[in-house]
Design a protein around this motif. Structure first.
Motif, PDB file in Angstrom:
ATOM      1  N   GLN A  22       0.834  -1.202   0.000  1.00  0.00           N
ATOM      2  CA  GLN A  22       0.000   0.000   0.000  1.00  0.00           C
ATOM      3  C   GLN A  22       0.871   1.255   0.000  1.00  0.00           C
ATOM      4  O   GLN A  22       0.566   2.231  -0.690  1.00  0.00           O
ATOM      5  CB  GLN A  22      -0.923   0.004   1.220  1.00  0.00           C
ATOM      6  N   LEU A  23       1.963   1.238   0.766  1.00  0.00           N
ATOM      7  CA  LEU A  23       2.848   2.399   0.832  1.00  0.00           C
ATOM      8  C   LEU A  23       3.534   2.659  -0.506  1.00  0.00           C
ATOM      9  O   LEU A  23       3.913   3.789  -0.809  1.00  0.00           O
ATOM     10  CB  LEU A  23       3.897   2.197   1.921  1.00  0.00           C
ATOM     11  N   GLU A  24       3.705   1.615  -1.300  1.00  0.00           N
ATOM     12  CA  GLU A  24       4.327   1.780  -2.614  1.00  0.00           C
ATOM     13  C   GLU A  24       3.367   2.353  -3.645  1.00  0.00           C
ATOM     14  O   GLU A  24       3.804   2.843  -4.686  1.00  0.00           O
ATOM     15  CB  GLU A  24       4.868   0.428  -3.101  1.00  0.00           C
ATOM     16  N   SER A  25       2.078   2.324  -3.347  1.00  0.00           N
ATOM     17  CA  SER A  25       1.092   2.756  -4.337  1.00  0.00           C
ATOM     18  C   SER A  25       0.338   4.016  -3.943  1.00  0.00           C
ATOM     19  O   SER A  25      -0.407   4.563  -4.762  1.00  0.00           O
ATOM     20  CB  SER A  25       0.072   1.634  -4.586  1.00  0.00           C
ATOM     21  N   THR A  26       0.536   4.497  -2.723  1.00  0.00           N
ATOM     22  CA  THR A  26      -0.184   5.688  -2.288  1.00  0.00           C
ATOM     23  C   THR A  26       0.582   6.382  -1.170  1.00  0.00           C
ATOM     24  O   THR A  26       1.608   5.881  -0.701  1.00  0.00           O
ATOM     25  CB  THR A  26      -1.607   5.327  -1.817  1.00  0.00           C
ATOM     26  N   GLY A  27       0.082   7.532  -0.732  1.00  0.00           N
ATOM     27  CA  GLY A  27       0.722   8.268   0.338  1.00  0.00           C
ATOM     28  C   GLY A  27       0.248   7.804   1.704  1.00  0.00           C
ATOM     29  O   GLY A  27      -0.826   7.216   1.854  1.00  0.00           O
ATOM     30  N   LEU A  28       1.034   8.100   2.745  1.00  0.00           N
ATOM     31  CA  LEU A  28       0.705   7.687   4.096  1.00  0.00           C
ATOM     32  C   LEU A  28      -0.576   8.361   4.588  1.00  0.00           C
ATOM     33  O   LEU A  28      -1.432   7.719   5.198  1.00  0.00           O
ATOM     34  CB  LEU A  28       1.872   8.018   5.038  1.00  0.00           C
ATOM     35  N   TYR A  29      -0.728   9.653   4.319  1.00  0.00           N
ATOM     36  CA  TYR A  29      -1.919  10.355   4.781  1.00  0.00           C
ATOM     37  C   TYR A  29      -3.177   9.808   4.107  1.00  0.00           C
ATOM     38  O   TYR A  29      -4.240   9.712   4.715  1.00  0.00           O
ATOM     39  CB  TYR A  29      -1.804  11.855   4.517  1.00  0.00           C
ATOM     40  N   ARG A  30      -3.067   9.446   2.840  1.00  0.00           N
ATOM     41  CA  ARG A  30      -4.222   8.878   2.145  1.00  0.00           C
ATOM     42  C   ARG A  30      -4.591   7.530   2.756  1.00  0.00           C
ATOM     43  O   ARG A  30      -5.784   7.206   2.900  1.00  0.00           O
ATOM     44  CB  ARG A  30      -3.923   8.728   0.658  1.00  0.00           C
ATOM     45  N   ALA A  31      -3.569   6.757   3.115  1.00  0.00           N
ATOM     46  CA  ALA A  31      -3.832   5.471   3.765  1.00  0.00           C
ATOM     47  C   ALA A  31      -4.511   5.680   5.114  1.00  0.00           C
ATOM     48  O   ALA A  31      -5.435   4.941   5.485  1.00  0.00           O
ATOM     49  CB  ALA A  31      -2.527   4.704   3.945  1.00  0.00           C
ATOM     50  N   MET A  32      -4.078   6.701   5.859  1.00  0.00           N
ATOM     51  CA  MET A  32      -4.706   6.999   7.152  1.00  0.00           C
ATOM     52  C   MET A  32      -6.179   7.366   6.966  1.00  0.00           C
ATOM     53  O   MET A  32      -7.052   6.873   7.689  1.00  0.00           O
ATOM     54  CB  MET A  32      -3.967   8.151   7.839  1.00  0.00           C
ATOM     55  N   ARG A  33      -6.447   8.243   6.014  1.00  0.00           N
ATOM     56  CA  ARG A  33      -7.838   8.651   5.785  1.00  0.00           C
ATOM     57  C   ARG A  33      -8.689   7.457   5.369  1.00  0.00           C
ATOM     58  O   ARG A  33      -9.874   7.369   5.713  1.00  0.00           O
ATOM     59  CB  ARG A  33      -7.892   9.742   4.714  1.00  0.00           C
TER      60      ARG A  33
END
Length: 239
Positions: A157-168
């Motif tokens: 997931q971290l390779e495909s998106t940003g950390l803040y987006r993952a948090m949201r």
């Protein structure tokens, strides 16, 4: 060109070329042509054109390659003073962000991280290290610590998106952050990852982010290539 202006012609030309790069009129990989042809087309002297090009080479916007000539590299990453992720800002600017996850593990919180996250020193926290790229070129080295159990921290997931987006995506509402910006020289290891020379100037950013309940949800210590990165601020006069 305004020949009556006190601003030197080489600087006027450099500004025009920089705007063309920033606005996409001169895309990455575009060749500028040789200095003689460019000087003739613009009605300027060759030394003036050479000085303008060198200014943008020093800024990291252009590169001289033997047998190829002068080419546009990429525009400088410009970020507003807002609570946003580098991934989202690059994507919004058409920068084709990419991520290489260097580390993703659980470790005891050192004193500084523990204080920032509000947990006991030595308590397990999640540590993530990533190299952020745009157009395949590294621009930042990111290290983040998160409270354990906050969300699944998956490398894919971290390779495909940003950390803040993952948090949201996991229902975390980001509210505010405390951020400090500085500068220092690159170590040999950092320079190798960021394709810089050892000792090259790097911008530093330390940030602790809080959710809407006031809980600290991440503490980041980031390094940015100074030639490829800038913060944009709008300042008002204090009454």
């Amino acid at each position: 060109m305004d020949r009556s202006s006190p601003v030197p012609l080489y600087y006027q030309l450099a500004q025009q070329l920089e705007r063309a790069v920033e606005q996409g009129e001169l895309p990455p990989g575009e060749r500028l042509g040789n200095e003689i042809a460019l000087a003739h087309r613009l009605g300027l002297s060759r030394p003036t054109v050479r000085q303008a090009i060198q200014l943008l080479v020093d800024k990291g916007l252009l590169v001289r390659r033997r047998g190829v000539g002068t080419q546009v590299v990429h525009s400088r990453v410009r970020r507003p003073p807002a609570l946003s992720s580098l991934y989202d800002d690059l994507e919004a600017a058409g920068g084709r962000p990419g991520t290489e996850v260097i580390g993703n593990r659980v470790e005891p919180a050192p004193a500084e991280v523990a204080a920032a996250l509000g947990v006991p020193e030595g308590e397990d926290v999640h540590r993530v290290e990533r190299l952020r790229l745009t157009h395949g070129e590294p621009v930042a080295l990111l290290r983040n610590h998160l409270p354990l159990g906050l969300l699944p921290v998956l490398t894919a997931q971290l390779e495909s998106t940003g950390l803040y987006r993952a948090m949201r995506g996991h229902g975390i509402t980001l509210h505010s952050a405390h951020q400090r910006i500085g500068a220092r020289a690159a170590t040999a290891g950092e320079a190798a990852l960021l394709t810089e020379a050892p000792g090259a100037p790097l911008l530093t950013m330390e940030r602790t982010t809080y959710d809407d309940t006031g809980r600290a949800v991440e503490h980041g210590t980031h390094l940015y290539r100074a030639a490829r990165y800038a913060f944009d601020f709008h300042l008002l006069v204090r009454p």
